[in-house]
Design a protein around this motif. Sequence first.
Motif, PDB file in Angstrom:
ATOM      1  N   SER A 284      43.610  41.246  44.280  1.00 15.87           N
ATOM      2  CA  SER A 284      44.024  42.480  44.945  1.00 15.87           C
ATOM      3  C   SER A 284      42.838  43.160  45.614  1.00 15.87           C
ATOM      4  O   SER A 284      42.929  43.648  46.750  1.00 15.87           O
ATOM      5  CB  SER A 284      44.674  43.432  43.936  1.00 15.87           C
ATOM      6  N   ASP A 285      41.716  43.205  44.910  1.00 15.69           N
ATOM      7  CA  ASP A 285      40.507  43.801  45.473  1.00 15.69           C
ATOM      8  C   ASP A 285      40.032  43.006  46.688  1.00 15.69           C
ATOM      9  O   ASP A 285      39.609  43.591  47.696  1.00 15.69           O
ATOM     10  CB  ASP A 285      39.414  43.834  44.398  1.00 15.69           C
TER      11      ASP A 285
ATOM     12  N   SER B 176      43.861  41.187  39.503  1.00 11.25           N
ATOM     13  CA  SER B 176      43.077  42.352  39.910  1.00 11.25           C
ATOM     14  C   SER B 176      42.005  41.964  40.935  1.00 11.25           C
ATOM     15  O   SER B 176      41.824  42.651  41.946  1.00 11.25           O
ATOM     16  CB  SER B 176      42.417  42.987  38.677  1.00 11.25           C
ATOM     17  N   SER B 177      41.325  40.862  40.680  1.00 11.58           N
ATOM     18  CA  SER B 177      40.292  40.404  41.592  1.00 11.58           C
ATOM     19  C   SER B 177      40.886  40.037  42.948  1.00 11.58           C
ATOM     20  O   SER B 177      40.323  40.355  44.001  1.00 11.58           O
ATOM     21  CB  SER B 177      39.564  39.200  40.988  1.00 11.58           C
TER      22      SER B 177
ATOM     23  N   ASP C  85      43.000  35.524  39.470  1.00 16.15           N
ATOM     24  CA  ASP C  85      42.987  36.768  38.701  1.00 16.15           C
ATOM     25  C   ASP C  85      43.639  37.858  39.551  1.00 16.15           C
ATOM     26  O   ASP C  85      43.182  38.136  40.659  1.00 16.15           O
ATOM     27  CB  ASP C  85      41.545  37.155  38.353  1.00 16.15           C
TER      28      ASP C  85
END
Length: 461
Positions: free
Chosen positions: A282-283, A279-280, A277
């Motif tokens: 990247s976090d 976004s996940s 994922d």
Amino acid sequence: MGGFCYDEKYDVVIAGGGVSGTVSAIAAGRLGASVLIVEQNGYLGGTLTGCGVGPMMTFHAGEKQVIRGVMEEIVDRLVKGGYSTGHIYDTMQYISYLTPFNAEGLKLVLDEMVQEAGCHVLFHTFIGAAQREGGKLSSLTVCNKDGLHQIQARVFVDATGDGDVAALAGARMTKGRKEDGAAQPMTMNMKYANVDTEKLKAYIQSHIESFPCHEKNRKLMDSVSRFSFRGFQEEFTAANSSGEHEIQREDVLCFETDRKGEYIINTTRILDHDGADASSLSDAEMIGRRQCRQLDSFLRKNVPGFEHALLEYTGPSIGVRGSRQLVGAYTLTAGDILERRKFEHVIAHSAYPIDIHNPKGVGTDSHFLSEPGTYYSIPYEVMYCGEIENLLVTGRCISASFEAQAAIRTTPTAGALGHACGIAAALAAKTGGNVATVEVKEIQKYLREQDAYLDLQEREE
């Protein structure tokens, strides 16, 4: 140089230039297939060159080497170039042997080997979509400096680690463990130079009762050319309790590379994130760097020998242990590994244990084989599925249960899988592209001719 032709139809297109994908390409190219590797980084090697992972663990089952072939050729070239010590004893004896290496040297060796095999490579290129015509994958949409283009092949290999191509093409996938979908935690590795190894060893020797894995292997600490250590559990737990770091792990794990005084630190732990994922992921990268800052402070304060160490880098990318898995013609299970199940269509062996980092917090759960020096087998059917007839999957995203994947996910095993995959892809490309109809005895024959270890005595008749 330039002028790449996007209209050419390759025999084999490999998505992902990690170790498994690169070995697949070399194996396919050596059988005369036209091969293209599509890789998102600017170099080959995957986690070994892009995530700071090391050493390679493991080619051996006790004293017996069960992974050879192209993977052993890579090690031989690294040693010849001064980039590796070769296989040496693990000072912790978690496994019998491990293989330190120089990541920059590995980049060069892999470049040379794919070029010698006649393979083409597109670096800095991402897979964005997959096009199907019925049960066949016809092309992949890629994005790079040239814009968006479609790449065609007779056979496609998904060596992305996350099963990106298989998922985009509509193959059935699983993710994480069965009960809750949780994946093993990610890790942002760190690499240090100028560590005082003798000071570190002296401290461990004088506090040996606090280092159980070294206490029972004490003689190896001074007899092995590169040092690996695990420990400082009491200090690490206390620092977590006092808020000095947020890392939900039980201890510190470090490996000396081929360069004396240079260490890879495999200790951070990023929970509840998804490597498939955007976004996940990247976090997770930002959390990983934050944990590295905390760990740097801890090491300098608590681990003798790190006071004047030089932090070379973090990452550069976060390490993902697992995400998507193919639902293949056969799913490898923990029972297959622990019971050492025999397969007629065996294409690789490994002795790395089931090694599960707790998806939800502190703890690492390892399950070793019942007899020291034994190994397990992996069948060809974990590499393909019923939905897409010209797709093979290799590396850590093959068809395996959560527990079994925790064993087969390491580099030498992924490379052994890649060797078989590349041979299968080349053979399928010559006969219409259906990977399920490839004669496995032919794959086995070529593997053995190329010096891969294959114990065909294990077959069930």
